[in-house]
Design an enzyme around this catalytic site. Structure first.
Site, mmCIF file in Angstrom:
data_model
loop_
_atom_site.group_PDB
_atom_site.id
_atom_site.type_symbol
_atom_site.label_atom_id
_atom_site.label_comp_id
_atom_site.label_asym_id
_atom_site.label_seq_id
_atom_site.Cartn_x
_atom_site.Cartn_y
_atom_site.Cartn_z
ATOM 1 N N TYR A 76 0.861 -1.195 0.000
ATOM 2 C CA TYR A 76 0.000 0.000 0.000
ATOM 3 C C TYR A 76 0.894 1.241 0.000
ATOM 4 O O TYR A 76 1.559 1.527 0.994
ATOM 5 C CB TYR A 76 -0.890 -0.051 1.241
ATOM 6 N N LYS B 84 -1.158 -1.028 -4.187
ATOM 7 C CA LYS B 84 -2.303 -0.112 -4.118
ATOM 8 C C LYS B 84 -1.687 1.265 -4.115
ATOM 9 O O LYS B 84 -0.983 1.642 -3.182
ATOM 10 C CB LYS B 84 -3.110 -0.364 -2.852
HETATM 11 O O1 MN9 Z 1 -6.872 4.874 -0.821
HETATM 12 C C1 MN9 Z 1 -8.685 6.372 -0.459
HETATM 13 N N1 MN9 Z 1 -7.906 7.141 0.424
HETATM 14 C C2 MN9 Z 1 -8.203 7.223 1.721
HETATM 15 C C3 MN9 Z 1 -7.898 5.305 -1.128
HETATM 16 O O2 MN9 Z 1 -9.053 6.559 2.219
HETATM 17 C C4 MN9 Z 1 -7.455 8.142 2.569
HETATM 18 C C5 MN9 Z 1 -9.375 7.177 -1.565
HETATM 19 O O3 MN9 Z 1 -10.487 6.433 -1.941
HETATM 20 C C6 MN9 Z 1 -9.786 8.578 -1.137
HETATM 21 O O4 MN9 Z 1 -10.530 8.535 0.045
HETATM 22 C C7 MN9 Z 1 -10.621 9.302 -2.194
HETATM 23 C C8 MN9 Z 1 -10.917 10.747 -1.807
HETATM 24 O O5 MN9 Z 1 -9.750 11.503 -1.877
HETATM 25 O O6 MN9 Z 1 -9.988 9.239 -3.411
#
Ligand code: MN9
Length: 295
Positions: free
Chosen positions: A136, A164
């Site tokens: 990640y 990821k």
């Molecule tokens: O990793 C998510 N990041 C967090 C993925 O949860 C901090 C994203 O889905 C973001 O929440 C989204 C909004 O910025 O893109």
């Protein structure tokens, strides 16, 4: 595109009861609902799940509850990352025992661990289970940005299957996929899903797919069928919603939108702030204007 891991995965939120405990039955209902809405898989105990605000016991029980509700229908990737290698390993063992498909881990944070220490952390987790690993990469939150060199080292491990990628460095995303086409690369910022797909991502894992799985799938499917105009059109629609979600706090907002679908999630854990009345109103507006008509 990877034949096994692709498409739109929801980074599941964590529902709470009115007295602040994890509500596993609402979580299981959410898994069911998302499968009906066409989701391709789940990311458990990630940032979106407020994982670092959950106890060890809650993280373990969450893994079990999701794998159980999913009942082998979709892929389940469990985020096991922790500041301590031993703790990460214990979550990875739970994931394996429960029958999850893969693990994922953020790099260890807070102390500025050296690159060698970070590499060793991943090697130790990968040595502790047979499950495939998705590293990640989320430099904004972890303070460490995955490099081509570190990826090269980790990729020698047979459990390493992908990344990821929650960063807007699309050049790096492209390089990772181009240098290691066998790796699965997940786009992590939902607001840049179309960009990630163009640069080679196999799919997306994100918070906002909890509340707009269909719209996210329209981006993914339009791209897969080569229709760039539609891809952009749907991404733009998604971003109208994401803009409001980001303004009022991602996790509280995503949960608020799911409440509009009939769930009872009881907000977010402190120190995250509860949703404001103004936020509720703006979210309701994009829900009705964009999410509902795009189902
Ligand atoms: O990793 C998510 N990041 C967090 C993925 O949860 C901090 C994203 O889905 C973001 O929440 C989204 C909004 O910025 O893109």
């Amino acid at each position: 595109m990877n034949p096994e891991y692709h498409g739109i995965y929801a980074a599941l939120v964590t529902p709470y009861t009115s007295d602040g405990k994890v509500d596993y039955s609402e979580l299981q209902k959410l898994v069911d609902h998302l499968i009906k809405e066409g989701i391709d898989g789940f990311y458990v105990n990630g940032s979106t799940a407020e994982a670092f605000l959950l106890s060890d016991e809650e993280r373990n029980s969450t893994i079990k509850a999701v794998v159980e509700a999913n009942a082998g229908r979709k892929k389940v990737i469990c985020h096991v990352g922790a500041i301590s290698t031993d703790l990460a390993i214990s979550y990875a063992k739970t994931a394996e025992k429960c029958g999850a498909d893969a693990v994922s881990a953020i790099s260890p944070f807070y102390y500025k661990f050296s690159e060698a220490e970070i590499v060793q952390y991943y090697q130790d987790i990968m040595a502790s289970t047979e499950l495939p690993m998705f590293v990640y990469n989320f430099p904004n939150f972890s303070g460490f940005s995955l490099t081509e060199e570190v990826l090269e080292k980790l990729n020698k491990n047979r459990n390493m299957v992908g990344v990821k990628f929650t960063s807007s460095d699309m050049f790096l995303l492209e390089q990772m996929k181009t240098l290691h086409p066998e790796l699965v690369v997940w786009n992590g910022f939902d607001e840049m899903l179309s960009a990630g797909l163009i640069m080679g991502a196999d799919g997306g894992i994100g918070s906002t797919y909890n509340c707009m799985p269909k719209l996210a799938h329209k981006v993914y499917d339009s791209f897969a069928s080569g229709n760039m105009e539609e891809t952009h059109k749907y991404q733009t629609k998604m971003n109208q919603v994401i803009k409001v979600i980001c303004k009022y706090g991602v996790f509280a907002s995503v949960k608020e939108m799911l409440e509009m679908d009939g769930f009872a999630f009881h907000g977010v854990r402190r120190p995250f702030a509860p949703m404001s009345e103004e936020g509720k109103k703006e979210l309701r507006h994009v829900y009705e204007e964009i999410i509902v008509p795009n189902r």
